[in-house]
Design a protein around this motif. Structure first.
Motif, PDB file in Angstrom:
ATOM      1  N   PHE A 173     -12.109 -14.559  85.633  1.00 43.75           N
ATOM      2  CA  PHE A 173     -13.055 -13.902  84.721  1.00 43.75           C
ATOM      3  C   PHE A 173     -13.706 -12.687  85.377  1.00 43.75           C
ATOM      4  CE2 PHE A 173     -12.573 -17.586  82.043  1.00 43.75           C
ATOM      5  CZ  PHE A 173     -12.766 -17.070  80.772  1.00 43.75           C
ATOM      6  N   PHE A 174     -13.987 -12.767  86.688  1.00 38.11           N
ATOM      7  CA  PHE A 174     -14.516 -11.590  87.380  1.00 38.11           C
ATOM      8  C   PHE A 174     -13.514 -10.435  87.290  1.00 38.11           C
ATOM      9  CE2 PHE A 174     -17.071 -14.628  90.228  1.00 38.11           C
ATOM     10  CZ  PHE A 174     -18.202 -14.464  89.455  1.00 38.11           C
ATOM     11  N   ASN A 175     -12.231 -10.754  87.496  1.00 43.91           N
ATOM     12  CA  ASN A 175     -11.196  -9.712  87.420  1.00 43.91           C
ATOM     13  C   ASN A 175     -11.084  -9.135  86.012  1.00 43.91           C
ATOM     14  OD1 ASN A 175     -10.525  -9.869  90.131  1.00 43.91           O
ATOM     15  ND2 ASN A 175      -8.929 -11.400  89.816  1.00 43.91           N
ATOM     16  N   LYS A 176     -11.186  -9.999  84.993  1.00 42.91           N
ATOM     17  CA  LYS A 176     -11.147  -9.514  83.607  1.00 42.91           C
ATOM     18  C   LYS A 176     -12.331  -8.591  83.325  1.00 42.91           C
ATOM     19  CE  LYS A 176     -10.235 -12.393  80.223  1.00 42.91           C
ATOM     20  NZ  LYS A 176     -10.265 -13.609  79.372  1.00 42.91           N
ATOM     21  N   GLY A 177     -13.501  -8.994  83.833  1.00 40.33           N
ATOM     22  CA  GLY A 177     -14.699  -8.169  83.645  1.00 40.33           C
ATOM     23  C   GLY A 177     -14.575  -6.830  84.344  1.00 40.33           C
ATOM     24  N   ILE A 178     -14.069  -6.848  85.563  1.00 40.02           N
ATOM     25  CA  ILE A 178     -13.897  -5.607  86.333  1.00 40.02           C
ATOM     26  C   ILE A 178     -12.904  -4.684  85.632  1.00 40.02           C
ATOM     27  CG2 ILE A 178     -12.952  -4.678  88.493  1.00 40.02           C
ATOM     28  CD1 ILE A 178     -14.157  -7.239  89.860  1.00 40.02           C
ATOM     29  N   ALA A 179     -11.845  -5.268  85.064  1.00 40.70           N
ATOM     30  CA  ALA A 179     -10.844  -4.470  84.346  1.00 40.70           C
ATOM     31  C   ALA A 179     -11.453  -3.805  83.106  1.00 40.70           C
ATOM     32  CB  ALA A 179      -9.666  -5.349  83.942  1.00 40.70           C
ATOM     33  N   GLU A 180     -12.285  -4.544  82.376  1.00 41.91           N
ATOM     34  CA  GLU A 180     -12.934  -3.977  81.187  1.00 41.91           C
ATOM     35  C   GLU A 180     -13.912  -2.870  81.578  1.00 41.91           C
ATOM     36  OE1 GLU A 180     -12.289  -4.446  78.107  1.00 41.91           O
ATOM     37  OE2 GLU A 180     -11.024  -6.214  78.182  1.00 41.91           O
ATOM     38  N   LEU A 181     -14.643  -3.087  82.672  1.00 40.39           N
ATOM     39  CA  LEU A 181     -15.592  -2.070  83.131  1.00 40.39           C
ATOM     40  C   LEU A 181     -14.867  -0.791  83.545  1.00 40.39           C
ATOM     41  CD1 LEU A 181     -18.103  -4.173  85.278  1.00 40.39           C
ATOM     42  CD2 LEU A 181     -18.497  -3.204  83.024  1.00 40.39           C
ATOM     43  N   GLY A 182     -13.642  -0.956  84.053  1.00 38.09           N
ATOM     44  CA  GLY A 182     -12.859   0.206  84.451  1.00 38.09           C
ATOM     45  C   GLY A 182     -12.506   1.104  83.278  1.00 38.09           C
ATOM     46  N   LYS A 183     -12.517   0.548  82.059  1.00 37.21           N
ATOM     47  CA  LYS A 183     -12.207   1.331  80.853  1.00 37.21           C
ATOM     48  C   LYS A 183     -13.458   1.989  80.266  1.00 37.21           C
ATOM     49  CE  LYS A 183      -8.846  -2.247  79.594  1.00 37.21           C
ATOM     50  NZ  LYS A 183      -8.552  -3.294  78.579  1.00 37.21           N
ATOM     51  N   ALA A 184     -14.633   1.527  80.726  1.00 35.41           N
ATOM     52  CA  ALA A 184     -15.887   2.009  80.135  1.00 35.41           C
ATOM     53  C   ALA A 184     -16.294   3.342  80.739  1.00 35.41           C
ATOM     54  CB  ALA A 184     -16.990   0.979  80.342  1.00 35.41           C
TER      55      ALA A 184
END
Length: 384
Positions: A173-184
């Motif tokens: 979940f941390f990796n999923k969150g980091i990936a989403e933040l990378g798109k923001a």
């Protein structure tokens, strides 16, 4: 007369124009204050609290602006680990959310409620609010605008699953969150990224993967450079020091912790200070420095008491809010029940009156009919 009308129309138009311009400028100023305070919140939470209180006081009847001020103050108190105060402001913002039509702000509130419950370790409630925030994110038509909120949502879930399930799930979940933040496209993603990397590093420690842990902590420290987030830097340094301790590098651990302590003293984060004191007392014990061991052991115990007191107050406040909510629901149910009882009684009384009138009318008709029959019989008797 025509001149007067023209003058009045022109005056009204100018008044509306300048009124709108002043309103737009006011909104712009509020957003500027929030943005400026948000970037410094981890370094100067007191300044952010004052800015938020100023916005709240000047919001008047503007629910949206007031919510923004409330959320800023709540975030600042969270940084200070004053969960009681933070909870008060989050609840006020959540109560006002029904008066606004702003999906992004509602997502932010739902996420914050989830974070608040996660910090209080009330995980079932936290998941409910996180699910609501995720649902709102999925329903929002412009996906680029919700990437930051979705990334934050995944990261908070990581915190919860780290405690409730295991670190492998949490890291996912941390990796999923980091990936989403990378798109923001947001300046604030750096602080959230640092928090995610720090907690990811803690998971790697629990999995005894020290190299991956150090990599996460180094990344977290690097991210905090150039932004006003010194407490996050201190957290990452504390995590790095813990790895050094586990590797037997006690002097390196002490160096990191002493630097972290110098930073944390400027913020006043009780949880952070407690962790640093605990790390210092353990490492000074390992190198047989008894004076420093006793010094930091005493500081650790004192801070531990303050943290427990703060948590106790927050939980009591949360319980009281729960009682208020339950009482409100109970009063609503009682009112509804009373309404149904009263309606039923009125229907019964109406039916009884109706049947009473009907019976009386029938009795009169019967008496009248009997009278007619009696008259007919008397007439027949006289004829005979």
């Amino acid at each position: 007369m025509h001149h007067n009308r023209y003058f009045f129309s022109a005056f009204l138009g100018l008044a509306l124009f300048f009124g709108y311009a002043a309103f737009a400028q006011s909104i712009k100023n509020v957003d500027s204050i929030i943005k400026a305070s948000g970037t410094e919140i981890y370094e100067k939470p007191e300044k952010a609290i004052k800015a938020g209180e100023y916005i709240i006081a000047n919001a008047k009847e503007d629910a949206k602006t007031k919510i923004k001020g409330l959320m800023l103050v709540a975030d600042a108190y969270s940084v200070k680990r004053d969960y009681q105060k933070s909870l008060e402001y989050v609840i006020m913002a959540n109560n006002l959310s029904s008066h606004i039509d702003d999906p992004l702000l509602k997502i932010k509130i739902a996420n914050k409620m989830g974070i608040q419950y996660q910090q209080m370790k009330i995980y079932d409630e936290a998941i409910q609010y996180l699910n609501e925030a995720e649902r709102l994110c999925m329903a929002y038509p412009i996906k680029d605008s919700v990437m930051y909120h979705l990334g934050r949502n995944h990261i908070v879930r990581g915190f919860i699953y780290k405690e409730k399930l295991n670190c492998d799930i949490a890291i996912n979940f941390f990796n999923k969150g980091i990936a989403e933040l990378g798109k923001a496209d947001k300046a604030m993603i750096k602080t959230t990224l640092s928090i995610a990397l720090y907690n990811k590093g803690n998971c790697y420690i629990l999995l005894s993967d020290y190299e991956s842990a150090k990599k996460s902590f180094f990344e977290a420290i690097e991210i905090t450079k150039g932004i006003h987030a010194i407490s996050l830097q201190a957290f990452a340094q504390k995590g790095l020091a813990e790895v050094y301790t586990l590797e037997g590098r006690y002097r390196d651990a002490i160096k990191e912790l002493e630097e972290a302590l110098a930073v944390s003293n400027r913020v006043g984060d009780l949880v952070l200070n407690r962790g640093i004191y605990n790390g210092l007392l353990e490492n000074y014990l390992a190198v047989n420095d008894w004076d420093n061991y006793e010094k930091f052991h005493a500081l650790y115990l004192d801070t531990q008491l303050k943290v427990k007191e703060s948590e106790r107050k927050s939980i009591n406040n949360l319980i009281n809010e729960g009682y208020k909510s339950q009482n409100k629901n109970l009063q609503t149910e009682i009112s509804t029940y009373n309404y149904y009882i009263l309606t039923t009684l009125l229907l019964i009384i109406t039916a009884v009156i109706f049947f009473f009138i009907l019976i009386k009318k029938s009795e009169k008709n019967i008496l009248k009919l009997n009278k007619i029959i009696e008259n007919i019989q008397n007439s027949k008797a006289k004829s005979n």
